[in-house]
Design a protein around this motif. Structure first.
Motif, PDB file in Angstrom:
ATOM      1  N   GLN A   1      46.290  35.516   7.084  1.00  0.00           N
ATOM      2  CA  GLN A   1      44.962  36.109   6.959  1.00  0.00           C
ATOM      3  C   GLN A   1      43.910  35.068   6.622  1.00  0.00           C
ATOM      4  O   GLN A   1      42.891  34.940   7.302  1.00  0.00           O
ATOM      5  CB  GLN A   1      44.972  37.185   5.883  1.00  0.00           C
ATOM      6  CG  GLN A   1      43.594  37.764   5.607  1.00  0.00           C
ATOM      7  CD  GLN A   1      43.467  38.342   4.205  1.00  0.00           C
ATOM      8  OE1 GLN A   1      44.449  38.415   3.472  1.00  0.00           O
ATOM      9  NE2 GLN A   1      42.286  38.721   3.834  1.00  0.00           N
TER      10      GLN A   1
ATOM     11  N   SER B   1      43.642  32.126   9.318  1.00  0.00           N
ATOM     12  CA  SER B   1      43.079  32.585  10.592  1.00  0.00           C
ATOM     13  C   SER B   1      41.607  32.955  10.433  1.00  0.00           C
ATOM     14  O   SER B   1      40.804  32.745  11.356  1.00  0.00           O
ATOM     15  CB  SER B   1      43.872  33.769  11.140  1.00  0.00           C
ATOM     16  OG  SER B   1      43.822  34.873  10.259  1.00  0.00           O
ATOM     17  N   TYR B   2      41.239  33.485   9.263  1.00  0.00           N
ATOM     18  CA  TYR B   2      39.827  33.798   9.006  1.00  0.00           C
ATOM     19  C   TYR B   2      38.990  32.519   9.028  1.00  0.00           C
ATOM     20  O   TYR B   2      37.955  32.443   9.696  1.00  0.00           O
ATOM     21  CB  TYR B   2      39.683  34.499   7.662  1.00  0.00           C
ATOM     22  CG  TYR B   2      38.241  34.751   7.253  1.00  0.00           C
ATOM     23  CD1 TYR B   2      37.536  35.838   7.752  1.00  0.00           C
ATOM     24  CD2 TYR B   2      37.588  33.889   6.385  1.00  0.00           C
ATOM     25  CE1 TYR B   2      36.210  36.064   7.392  1.00  0.00           C
ATOM     26  CE2 TYR B   2      36.263  34.103   6.015  1.00  0.00           C
ATOM     27  CZ  TYR B   2      35.581  35.197   6.514  1.00  0.00           C
ATOM     28  OH  TYR B   2      34.271  35.392   6.145  1.00  0.00           O
TER      29      TYR B   2
ATOM     30  N   SER C   1      35.276  37.748  12.218  1.00  0.00           N
ATOM     31  CA  SER C   1      36.364  36.887  11.746  1.00  0.00           C
ATOM     32  C   SER C   1      37.364  37.687  10.921  1.00  0.00           C
ATOM     33  O   SER C   1      38.574  37.466  10.998  1.00  0.00           O
ATOM     34  CB  SER C   1      35.801  35.733  10.906  1.00  0.00           C
ATOM     35  OG  SER C   1      34.877  34.964  11.638  1.00  0.00           O
ATOM     36  N   SER C   2      36.871  38.627  10.128  1.00  0.00           N
ATOM     37  CA  SER C   2      37.748  39.460   9.301  1.00  0.00           C
ATOM     38  C   SER C   2      38.631  40.351  10.160  1.00  0.00           C
ATOM     39  O   SER C   2      39.814  40.549   9.850  1.00  0.00           O
ATOM     40  CB  SER C   2      36.901  40.328   8.365  1.00  0.00           C
ATOM     41  OG  SER C   2      36.120  39.535   7.500  1.00  0.00           O
TER      42      SER C   2
ATOM     43  N   ALA D   1      41.346  38.206  11.574  1.00  0.00           N
ATOM     44  CA  ALA D   1      42.296  37.829  10.523  1.00  0.00           C
ATOM     45  C   ALA D   1      43.203  39.001  10.149  1.00  0.00           C
ATOM     46  O   ALA D   1      44.401  38.821   9.889  1.00  0.00           O
ATOM     47  CB  ALA D   1      41.543  37.337   9.284  1.00  0.00           C
TER      48      ALA D   1
END
Length: 329
Positions: free
Chosen positions: A212, A215-216, A239-240, A243
């Motif tokens: 998470q 990747s965010y 982005s969230s 993620a």
């Protein structure tokens, strides 16, 4: 005659030392804001998405070991069904331990992750380093899993429990409140009862945070560097969502195994009645329900994680900006 312009004197070594001492004094305050910001942001987010989390927990218990009734067909039908039969209190079961879980777990998760990146030399002005981010995610996830495990145990048991027989799935724990749950577990199992399933829960947290958080950061950096989006709420939201998808795929089997081990009944001598270990739970689940049973509640998990992480990261980014403005003032 022409006046000579007087250049201000260079800072003395004493002045440099004063600035250094001030920066050193501010560092613990800045680090503490990373911990506080993560916890407060996640606690605010779970207050909004807790109903989906309740459905997710019940979907994971449905059909456990090939037994029991099929009470829920999906996320939306689950929300409607629980809302009709149990009301708003049913949708918000386990909210108090859920808030504590998010507050404690995410304080550690955000704090250790961001402070770790800082001390590893990765900050907002430097290039994104996926390897360092991933390692910081592994460490922060493991620490968060150990510290926040008791609250996840209480949250799971309270969310699965219901007073409506047709809605009941999995083992039913009769905790009237979080404090009642604490007393019951201490009386029947002792302190180790708060850490049942931790050998599955810690890998769940490690996978979740590593994928998470890294990747965010990666996706947000790419969006900004490629000038696809500016660094603002819209960028944080996209982005969230990305993620959350990465984290959900990575942690879902661990999440189901951990939840089932935490919710299972124990005998009077403190021995588990269904699963003796995460491997035993994995094998029994696959054998009786099929491999894809490990992904029961996966869509509900994403439906919960997507909005929750969007809200959490947006709250966090705005919280840290506000904290930065206050420091400058």
């Amino acid at each position: 005659c022409r006046r000579r312009s007087r250049r201000p004197p260079d800072p003395t070594p004493e002045a440099w030392q004063t600035h250094s001492r001030e920066d050193h004094h501010l560092q613990p305050q800045q680090d503490s804001m990373e911990f506080l910001g993560g916890g407060v942001s996640a606690a605010c987010a779970i207050c909004i998405v807790n109903p989906i989390d309740v459905v997710k927990s019940r979907l994971q218990m449905q059909g456990e070991m090939g037994a029991g009734q099929r009470a829920y067909n999906g996320v939306l039908s689950g929300l409607v069904h629980i809302g009709k039969k149990e009301g708003i209190t049913g949708l918000y079961r386990g909210l108090v331990p859920a808030i504590w879980f998010q507050m404690v777990g995410n304080s550690v998760r955000f704090g250790v992750y961001n402070v770790g990146k800082k001390y590893a030399g990765v900050d907002k002005s430097s290039a994104n380093n996926s390897q360092i981010n991933f390692v910081c995610g592994l460490i922060s996830g493991g620490m968060a899993g150990i510290i926040a495990c008791p609250f996840f145990v209480l949250k799971t048991q309270m969310q699965v429990a219901t007073s409506v027989s047709e809605n009941a799935v999995g083992h039913q724990h009769a905790h009237s409140s979080m404090w009642d749950g604490v007393k019951t577990i201490m009386r029947e199992e002792g302190a180790r009862g708060f850490f049942r399933g931790i050998d599955a829960f810690v890998p769940r947290c490690v996978a979740l945070v590593a994928f998470q958080m890294s990747s965010y950061d990666l996706f947000k950096t790419q969006l900004i560097n490629r000038k696809l989006m500016e660094n603002g709420p819209a960028c944080h939201m996209v982005s969230s969502a990305f993620a959350a998808g990465c984290a959900c795929i990575a942690m879902q089997p661990f999440d189901l195994i951990g939840a089932r081990m935490m919710n299972q009944p124990f005998s009077t001598d403190g021995k588990p009645k269904l699963y003796t270990s995460p491997v035993d739970c994995f094998l029994k689940t696959v054998r009786t329900e099929g491999f894809f049973a490990l992904y029961k509640g996966a869509f509900a998990n994403y439906m919960r994680m997507g909005p929750q992480y969007i809200l959490t990261f947006m709250f966090y980014e705005q919280f840290m900006k506000l904290a930065g403005k206050k420091k400058k003032a």
